[in-house]
Design a protein around this motif. Structure first.
Motif, PDB file in Angstrom:
ATOM      1  N   PRO A 211      26.184   2.235  25.998  1.00 10.58           N
ATOM      2  CA  PRO A 211      25.976   1.127  26.939  1.00 10.58           C
ATOM      3  C   PRO A 211      27.226   0.715  27.708  1.00 10.58           C
ATOM      4  CG  PRO A 211      25.669   0.420  24.640  1.00 10.58           C
ATOM      5  CD  PRO A 211      25.842   1.886  24.609  1.00 10.58           C
ATOM      6  N   LEU A 212      28.411   1.189  27.278  1.00 14.43           N
ATOM      7  CA  LEU A 212      29.642   0.848  28.015  1.00 14.43           C
ATOM      8  C   LEU A 212      29.744   1.599  29.344  1.00 14.43           C
ATOM      9  CD1 LEU A 212      32.376   0.917  25.180  1.00 14.43           C
ATOM     10  CD2 LEU A 212      31.602  -1.086  26.440  1.00 14.43           C
ATOM     11  N   TYR A 213      28.980   2.690  29.490  1.00 13.78           N
ATOM     12  CA  TYR A 213      29.034   3.492  30.723  1.00 13.78           C
ATOM     13  C   TYR A 213      27.807   3.208  31.588  1.00 13.78           C
ATOM     14  CZ  TYR A 213      32.903   6.362  29.017  1.00 13.78           C
ATOM     15  OH  TYR A 213      34.118   6.800  28.586  1.00 13.78           O
ATOM     16  N   ASP A 214      27.894   3.520  32.906  1.00 16.00           N
ATOM     17  CA  ASP A 214      26.713   3.247  33.722  1.00 16.00           C
ATOM     18  C   ASP A 214      25.655   4.319  33.475  1.00 16.00           C
ATOM     19  OD1 ASP A 214      26.341   4.382  36.940  1.00 16.00           O
ATOM     20  OD2 ASP A 214      28.001   5.084  35.716  1.00 16.00           O
ATOM     21  N   SER A 215      24.398   3.923  33.661  1.00 14.80           N
ATOM     22  CA  SER A 215      23.302   4.738  33.130  1.00 14.80           C
ATOM     23  C   SER A 215      23.186   6.103  33.804  1.00 14.80           C
ATOM     24  CB  SER A 215      21.986   3.979  33.195  1.00 14.80           C
ATOM     25  OG  SER A 215      21.703   3.705  34.526  1.00 14.80           O
ATOM     26  N   ALA A 216      23.583   6.210  35.086  1.00 14.78           N
ATOM     27  CA  ALA A 216      23.493   7.527  35.753  1.00 14.78           C
ATOM     28  C   ALA A 216      24.391   8.526  35.031  1.00 14.78           C
ATOM     29  CB  ALA A 216      23.917   7.392  37.204  1.00 14.78           C
ATOM     30  N   LEU A 217      25.523   8.036  34.528  1.00 17.78           N
ATOM     31  CA  LEU A 217      26.469   8.931  33.854  1.00 17.78           C
ATOM     32  C   LEU A 217      25.981   9.349  32.470  1.00 17.78           C
ATOM     33  CD1 LEU A 217      29.788   7.085  34.791  1.00 17.78           C
ATOM     34  CD2 LEU A 217      29.098   9.329  35.613  1.00 17.78           C
ATOM     35  N   THR A 218      25.202   8.486  31.833  1.00 17.39           N
ATOM     36  CA  THR A 218      24.796   8.798  30.457  1.00 17.39           C
ATOM     37  C   THR A 218      23.512   9.632  30.393  1.00 17.39           C
ATOM     38  OG1 THR A 218      23.623   6.694  30.236  1.00 17.39           O
ATOM     39  CG2 THR A 218      25.914   6.746  29.507  1.00 17.39           C
ATOM     40  N   PRO A 338      41.624   5.417  33.086  1.00 18.38           N
ATOM     41  CA  PRO A 338      40.497   6.342  32.959  1.00 18.38           C
ATOM     42  C   PRO A 338      39.864   6.254  31.570  1.00 18.38           C
ATOM     43  CG  PRO A 338      42.596   7.530  32.949  1.00 18.38           C
ATOM     44  CD  PRO A 338      42.910   6.104  33.267  1.00 18.38           C
ATOM     45  N   ALA A 339      38.538   6.350  31.524  1.00 17.05           N
ATOM     46  CA  ALA A 339      37.845   6.407  30.228  1.00 17.05           C
ATOM     47  C   ALA A 339      37.119   7.750  30.174  1.00 17.05           C
ATOM     48  CB  ALA A 339      36.841   5.267  30.130  1.00 17.05           C
ATOM     49  N   VAL A 340      37.313   8.447  29.077  1.00 14.53           N
ATOM     50  CA  VAL A 340      36.675   9.758  28.913  1.00 14.53           C
ATOM     51  C   VAL A 340      35.880   9.747  27.624  1.00 14.53           C
ATOM     52  CG1 VAL A 340      37.062  12.234  28.605  1.00 14.53           C
ATOM     53  CG2 VAL A 340      38.600  10.924  30.064  1.00 14.53           C
ATOM     54  N   CYS A 341      34.624  10.151  27.700  1.00 15.63           N
ATOM     55  CA  CYS A 341      33.839  10.294  26.480  1.00 15.63           C
ATOM     56  C   CYS A 341      33.621  11.792  26.264  1.00 15.63           C
ATOM     57  CB  CYS A 341      32.517   9.548  26.629  1.00 15.63           C
ATOM     58  SG  CYS A 341      31.710   9.393  25.051  1.00 15.63           S
ATOM     59  N   PHE A 342      34.069  12.278  25.099  1.00 16.67           N
ATOM     60  CA  PHE A 342      34.048  13.720  24.840  1.00 16.67           C
ATOM     61  C   PHE A 342      32.722  14.157  24.224  1.00 16.67           C
ATOM     62  CE2 PHE A 342      38.387  12.486  25.357  1.00 16.67           C
ATOM     63  CZ  PHE A 342      39.000  13.555  25.976  1.00 16.67           C
ATOM     64  N   THR A 343      31.642  13.716  24.876  1.00 21.01           N
ATOM     65  CA  THR A 343      30.309  14.151  24.469  1.00 21.01           C
ATOM     66  C   THR A 343      30.027  15.499  25.138  1.00 21.01           C
ATOM     67  OG1 THR A 343      29.670  12.650  26.237  1.00 21.01           O
ATOM     68  CG2 THR A 343      29.161  11.948  23.988  1.00 21.01           C
ATOM     69  N   ASP A 344      28.819  15.993  25.020  1.00 23.98           N
ATOM     70  CA  ASP A 344      28.425  17.222  25.709  1.00 23.98           C
ATOM     71  C   ASP A 344      27.207  16.896  26.569  1.00 23.98           C
ATOM     72  OD1 ASP A 344      27.817  19.687  26.619  1.00 23.98           O
ATOM     73  OD2 ASP A 344      27.422  20.586  24.656  1.00 23.98           O
ATOM     74  N   PRO A 345      27.336  16.847  27.902  1.00 27.06           N
ATOM     75  CA  PRO A 345      28.541  17.012  28.692  1.00 27.06           C
ATOM     76  C   PRO A 345      29.485  15.813  28.568  1.00 27.06           C
ATOM     77  CG  PRO A 345      26.714  16.360  30.106  1.00 27.06           C
ATOM     78  CD  PRO A 345      26.136  16.561  28.739  1.00 27.06           C
ATOM     79  N   GLU A 346      30.740  16.020  29.019  1.00 30.66           N
ATOM     80  CA  GLU A 346      31.720  14.934  28.972  1.00 30.66           C
ATOM     81  C   GLU A 346      31.495  13.946  30.117  1.00 30.66           C
ATOM     82  OE1 GLU A 346      35.375  17.593  27.067  1.00 30.66           O
ATOM     83  OE2 GLU A 346      35.325  17.253  29.221  1.00 30.66           O
ATOM     84  N   VAL A 348      33.566  11.005  32.554  1.00 36.23           N
ATOM     85  CA  VAL A 348      34.832  10.384  32.965  1.00 36.23           C
ATOM     86  C   VAL A 348      34.498   9.214  33.882  1.00 36.23           C
ATOM     87  CG1 VAL A 348      36.994  10.663  34.234  1.00 36.23           C
ATOM     88  CG2 VAL A 348      36.059  12.589  32.973  1.00 36.23           C
ATOM     89  N   SER A 349      35.147   8.094  33.633  1.00 32.62           N
ATOM     90  CA  SER A 349      34.958   6.961  34.546  1.00 32.62           C
ATOM     91  C   SER A 349      36.320   6.378  34.895  1.00 32.62           C
ATOM     92  CB  SER A 349      34.061   5.912  33.884  1.00 32.62           C
ATOM     93  OG  SER A 349      33.725   4.925  34.828  1.00 32.62           O
ATOM     94  N   CYS A 350      36.657   6.383  36.184  1.00 29.47           N
ATOM     95  CA  CYS A 350      37.932   5.818  36.647  1.00 29.47           C
ATOM     96  C   CYS A 350      37.629   4.782  37.716  1.00 29.47           C
ATOM     97  CB  CYS A 350      38.801   6.876  37.315  1.00 29.47           C
ATOM     98  SG  CYS A 350      39.304   8.189  36.247  1.00 29.47           S
ATOM     99  N   GLY A 351      38.217   3.620  37.588  1.00 27.81           N
ATOM    100  CA  GLY A 351      38.096   2.605  38.630  1.00 27.81           C
ATOM    101  C   GLY A 351      36.708   2.005  38.717  1.00 27.81           C
ATOM    102  N   LEU A 352      36.355   1.587  39.944  1.00 34.13           N
ATOM    103  CA  LEU A 352      35.147   0.771  40.120  1.00 34.13           C
ATOM    104  C   LEU A 352      33.876   1.614  40.265  1.00 34.13           C
ATOM    105  CD1 LEU A 352      36.645  -1.848  42.620  1.00 34.13           C
ATOM    106  CD2 LEU A 352      36.391  -2.063  40.144  1.00 34.13           C
TER     107      LEU A 352
END
Ligand code: FAD
Ligand code: NAD
Length: 452
Positions: A211-218, A338-346, A348-352
């Protein structure tokens, strides 16, 4: 009992503390660092490095296991894994890095003391170590004591209920593993065990994973979890574990082990922060932009100051504080962490993110249209560039895809250097690489994409 006087005392030798001490030592500041554990803190001993070692081993095993059914024409026998050996290999990397940090501290002329520090007052701490007790008086003190896993009272850590630290040192792959908490740690380690052959079920209280990342990325991560055979129970709360069954408010999960990864809490009890009556921000120490606490001469950096609890943030804070103590006029002026989650796929979220920018200009480029992604058999994910419509300044870049963690440097550099969409679009990106996705996303935001 030995008394020590110093200009700077750093409490905790994790990434925040050891970087602070090294930089202070390099700048000629008389510095002492104290930690009861091997140098490197959570990150190096039981966090970033060990988890990435396990993820790498799991990726290799999974690739070999599935090679014969893939399109590449490779045939292999069924691979086996000796997790004890994998863990020993991981421990070897950790030991090399422990020694590396100790060497760097020594080179910077920092005195290292093994022991646990406890405040007596704002300028004095006692340190109880293996052999000796010390009293240390310091003009400046940096609290860098990090964080520990949160324990749920109804799932106390023990033989079958694992913390992240326990999960990174197992000698056998559990047949069935329940993971309580579908955040960073649960998904990184949970996916690794799924690839090693565990039947993994993730129990997440929120309505989506990460939930810390935006849903399109997850979304691509959620999709791939299902390919890996991981079951995800959302809006679900774990209740207790008995006789090989995790009971939740939405049904039971059979599991040999339960990994609890529901966040981390600051390490403040052993250091006696309560006695200083510092201003707090919830459970964390409240700091200003210069990492100063409410007490003069006392700084706090890293996980004790709250989210984002990331090693590179702790390091950047440590470096800044050391430079300030050495008399340099520096302050926190980072445009992004930068925040990187090392899931599969990885991820990355930087900035806004797009919704955080008024009148955003957004360009997205899917890896399905990227030649390099096709050659690696994984076309899931995309790169997204977020710019201010008024001047095309790039203020955010995000991506999800295999291997995108290595693109994070280009993303943060572009934002820190104040790049515009045209700057990224006009930069020659080597072909064939995933980084072309960044150039194409910028071009797309300008309405000039070439490959889509
Ligand atoms: P810590 O690394 O926690 O170090 C604090 C140190 O203080 C410890 O060595 C402790 O022994 C010492 N200490 C505590 N109390 C005292 C005392 N009283 N006296 C003296 N010393 C004391 N972050 C990333 O950026 N990337 C990742 O990939 C990543 N992966 C992770 C994976 C896992 C499984 C975990 C658990 C964490 C991960 N993190 C990752 C988070 C990262 O580890 C932390 O953000 C980082 O370690 C914080 O650094 P720190 O210096 O604040 O504290
Ligand atoms: P997290 O905050 O990432 O995830 C915790 C998850 O647990 C959340 O999704 C939350 O909704 C869920 N949750 C909370 N209580 C629950 C309950 N009772 N039942 C079910 N679900 C519950 O925390 P984490 O995974 O423990 O990681 C801690 C911190 O460590 C992170 O915030 C991150 O800063 C750091 N970390 C970073 C990395 C990285 O940079 N790649 C990797 C691992 C950890």
């Amino acid at each position: 009992m030995a008394d020590i006087k110093t200009k700077l005392l750093v409490i905790g030798a994790g990434p925040g503390g050891y970087v602070c001490a090294i930089r202070a030592g390099q700048l000629g500041v008389d510095t002492v660092i104290v930690d009861p554990q091997a140098h490197g803190g959570t990150c190096l001993n039981v966090g970033c490095i060990p988890s990435k070692a396990l993820i790498h081993a799991a990726d290799e095993f999974y690739r070999m296991t599935h090679a014969s059914s893939g399109p590449l024409g490779i045939s292999l026998g069924r691979p086996e894994i000796d997790l004890g050996k994998t863990v020993a290999w991981k421990d070897g990397i950790v030991e090399r890095l422990n020694n590396g940090v100790a060497g760097l501290l020594k080179k910077a002329k920092v005195r290292s003391i093994r022991g646990s520090a406890h405040f007596v007052d704002g300028k004095t701490v006692t340190v109880s170590g293996d052999d000796e007790e010390h009293t240390i008086r310091a003009e400046n003190i940096v609290i860098a004591t990090g964080s520990s896993p949160i324990e749920l009272p109804f799932l106390p850590f023990g033989k079958t209920i694992l913390s992240s630290t326990d999960a990174l040192s197992l000698s056998e792959v559990p047949k069935a593993l329940a993971v309580v908490g579908g955040g960073y740690i649960g998904l990184e380690i949970g996916s690794a065990f799924a690839k090693l052959g565990s039947q993994v079920t993730v129990v997440e209280a929120a309505d989506r994973i990460l939930p810390l990342y935006d849903s399109a990325l997850t979304k691509p991560v959620a999709k791939h979890l299902s390919t890996l055979g991981v079951s995800v129970m959302l809006n679900t709360k774990a209740e207790n574990y008995a006789d090989g069954v995790l009971h939740t408010d939405r049904g039971d999960v059979s599991a040999e082990n339960v990994l609890v990864t529901v966040g981390r809490r600051p390490n403040l009890d052993t250091v006696g922060v309560d006695e200083l009556m510092l201003s707090m921000n919830g459970p964390f120490i409240d700091v200003n932009d210069a990492c100063q606490t409410s007490m003069r001469g006392i700084y706090a950096i890293g996980d004790v100051t709250g989210e984002p609890m990331l090693a590179h943030r702790a390091m950047a804070q440590g470096e800044m504080v050391a430079e300030r103590i050495a008399g340099h006029k520096v302050s926190w002026d980072k445009r992004c962490i930068p925040a990187v989650c090392f899931t599969d796929p990885e991820i990355v979220s930087c900035g806004l993110l797009p919704h955080e920018v008024k009148d955003a200009k957004v360009g997205e480029f899917p890896f399905a249209a990227n030649g390099r992604a096709m050659t690696t058999e994984r076309e899931d994910g995309f790169v997204r560039v977020v710019a201010r419509a008024s001047d095309d300044a790039v203020v955010g870049i995000q991506a999800v895809g295999v291997g995108v963690s290595e693109l994070s440097a280009a993303f943060s550099l572009a934002i820190e250097m104040g790049a515009t969409l045209a700057d990224i679009g006009a930069t020659i990106h080597a072909h064939p690489t995933q980084s072309e996705g960044l150039q194409e996303a910028a071009l797309r935001a300008l309405g000039k994409a070439l490959h889509i």
